[in-house]
Design an enzyme around this catalytic site. Sequence first.
Site, mmCIF file in Angstrom:
data_model
loop_
_atom_site.group_PDB
_atom_site.id
_atom_site.type_symbol
_atom_site.label_atom_id
_atom_site.label_comp_id
_atom_site.label_asym_id
_atom_site.label_seq_id
_atom_site.Cartn_x
_atom_site.Cartn_y
_atom_site.Cartn_z
ATOM 1 N N LYS A 128 111.984 54.319 67.084
ATOM 2 C CA LYS A 128 110.605 53.842 66.941
ATOM 3 C C LYS A 128 109.730 54.239 68.127
ATOM 4 O O LYS A 128 108.517 54.313 68.006
ATOM 5 C CB LYS A 128 110.592 52.345 66.708
ATOM 6 C CG LYS A 128 111.206 52.006 65.354
ATOM 7 C CD LYS A 128 111.028 50.559 64.973
ATOM 8 C CE LYS A 128 111.484 50.313 63.550
ATOM 9 N NZ LYS A 128 112.958 50.430 63.370
HETATM 10 C C1 LIG Z 1 113.615 50.666 62.188
HETATM 11 C C2 LIG Z 1 114.948 51.293 62.274
HETATM 12 C C3 LIG Z 1 115.540 51.939 61.167
HETATM 13 C C4 LIG Z 1 114.895 51.979 59.801
HETATM 14 O O1 LIG Z 1 113.702 52.714 59.766
HETATM 15 P P1 LIG Z 1 112.645 52.518 58.576
HETATM 16 O O2 LIG Z 1 111.511 53.387 58.905
HETATM 17 O O3 LIG Z 1 112.280 51.045 58.601
HETATM 18 O O4 LIG Z 1 113.319 52.871 57.313
HETATM 19 C C5 LIG Z 1 116.778 52.556 61.344
HETATM 20 N N1 LIG Z 1 117.419 52.507 62.523
HETATM 21 C C6 LIG Z 1 116.898 51.880 63.600
HETATM 22 C C7 LIG Z 1 117.669 51.863 64.872
HETATM 23 C C8 LIG Z 1 115.645 51.261 63.524
HETATM 24 O O5 LIG Z 1 115.142 50.644 64.607
#
Ligand SMILES: *Cc1c(COP(=O)(O)O)cnc(C)c1O
Length: 467
Positions: free
Chosen positions: A112
């Site tokens: 993120k």
């Molecule tokens: C948020 C997240 C996901 C999932 O991503 P999305 O965009 O919500 O599908 C997968 N792995 C990690 C470590 C995350 O923080």
Amino acid sequence: MDYVSTRGHASVVGFEAALLAGLAPDGGLYAPRYWPQIARNEIKDFAGRPFAETAAAILSRFAGDAVSKTRLLSMARQAYAGFDHPATAPLVQIGDNDWLLELFHGPTLAFKDVAMQLLGGLFEVVLERRGERLTIVGATSGDTGGAAIEALKGRERVDIFVLHPEGRISEVQRRMMTSATEPNVFNIAVQGSFDDCQAIVKGLFADRDFANRVRLSGVNSINWARIAAQTVYYFTAAASLGSPDRTFSFVVPTGNFGDAFACYGAVQMGLPVDRICIATNENDILHRALSDGVYAPADVTRTSSPSMDIQRASNFERLLFEGVGRDAGALRTIIESLEATGRFEMPEDLRVEFSKRFISACASEGETLEEIARHEKTTGALIDPHTAVGLVAMRKARAQNRLEGPAIALSTAHPAKFPDAVEKATGRRPALPERFADLYDRPEKLERLENDLAVVKQFILANARGA
Ligand SMILES: *Cc1c(COP(=O)(O)O)cnc(C)c1O
């Protein structure tokens, strides 16, 4: 570039307004009016270039006149300077035809950061020009809150309030948020569950007077700018391995469908991609939707990959919008049926359309831990549980010949962010990178508040500089 709401009852807005609003006023999600095209020779040129340059080149298509290309480039350079790998998002080959795309080299060790770091700079530039302030609120079960705080701390025109359920996130996750002692950061430990936190955030937005007074906004993955920023690494990864002359599949560990939709977006923009493999944990609503055609949220199960413990994948609405040929009326019918009956069945033509691009597989808790152990045994390296879910899905799809040819699986978190699961699987406890050596000694700043909307509202009014 103009943005339309998936539900068609909100006015068309520019990039700035879409960025600042997050959700459209009709409850829909913003989508670009058309998909900008990246030509084959430009994709070829991405190979070997710094990540920040490719990010600026792609983002400038989405920002249009709102932010200049030069500004975007300096913003992207600043955003990715804080990553602890020179490639920003490096690839690691793990098999003849298999690669891992490491997206966890940012300040909070999860993918993120890639979008959020850029979002921080975008907010600053846009708010500065408009002479405005913003109050960001969000509920977090771990990763999103930390990434948002890290991106927005110390920014002049933004205050950020992040609610987490007291005692229900890991200590690493909590400390990554609460060690930000900048005056514009407010961590709120709510005496309740993650759902309680989310209900409070919903309540804050529902109070229009309050929301307008503090200029409330959010940074969850419904924000278009995050999706736009996430399209970048699909291009950099594929280009560095020979695209557009070679075509890859991507395996995407999925919760809210933000990352997976970004991959779909890259395809719409001209990146040659074979399959997009949706990997889910036991919260397998998207796997069921794509395989049986029935989208039916169930109760959330807690797993060792908590950032994917989601039963309502908000970004799926963006894919449905594309699937129905961008017909907002048809999309509203689907949403109304979902709201009225708690589920909807995808029409046959939609299923056929999606099955041309998407495949999916689900990983149980047992399979996830086995995968972490197997990976450690064969490569000597540790992976986190979210990444492991992706590798289980990849293995299953390959075994069933649904996935063929070269494939890139996204590695979305650093193993040290989920040390308990990794230790349980391998007996080895992953160490945090050097720069976190003093994490447990850093002072924490957090407010403990009752699970009560009025109390939280009062706290925000008392502290938001925009109020
Ligand atoms: C948020 C997240 C996901 C999932 O991503 P999305 O965009 O919500 O599908 C997968 N792995 C990690 C470590 C995350 O923080």
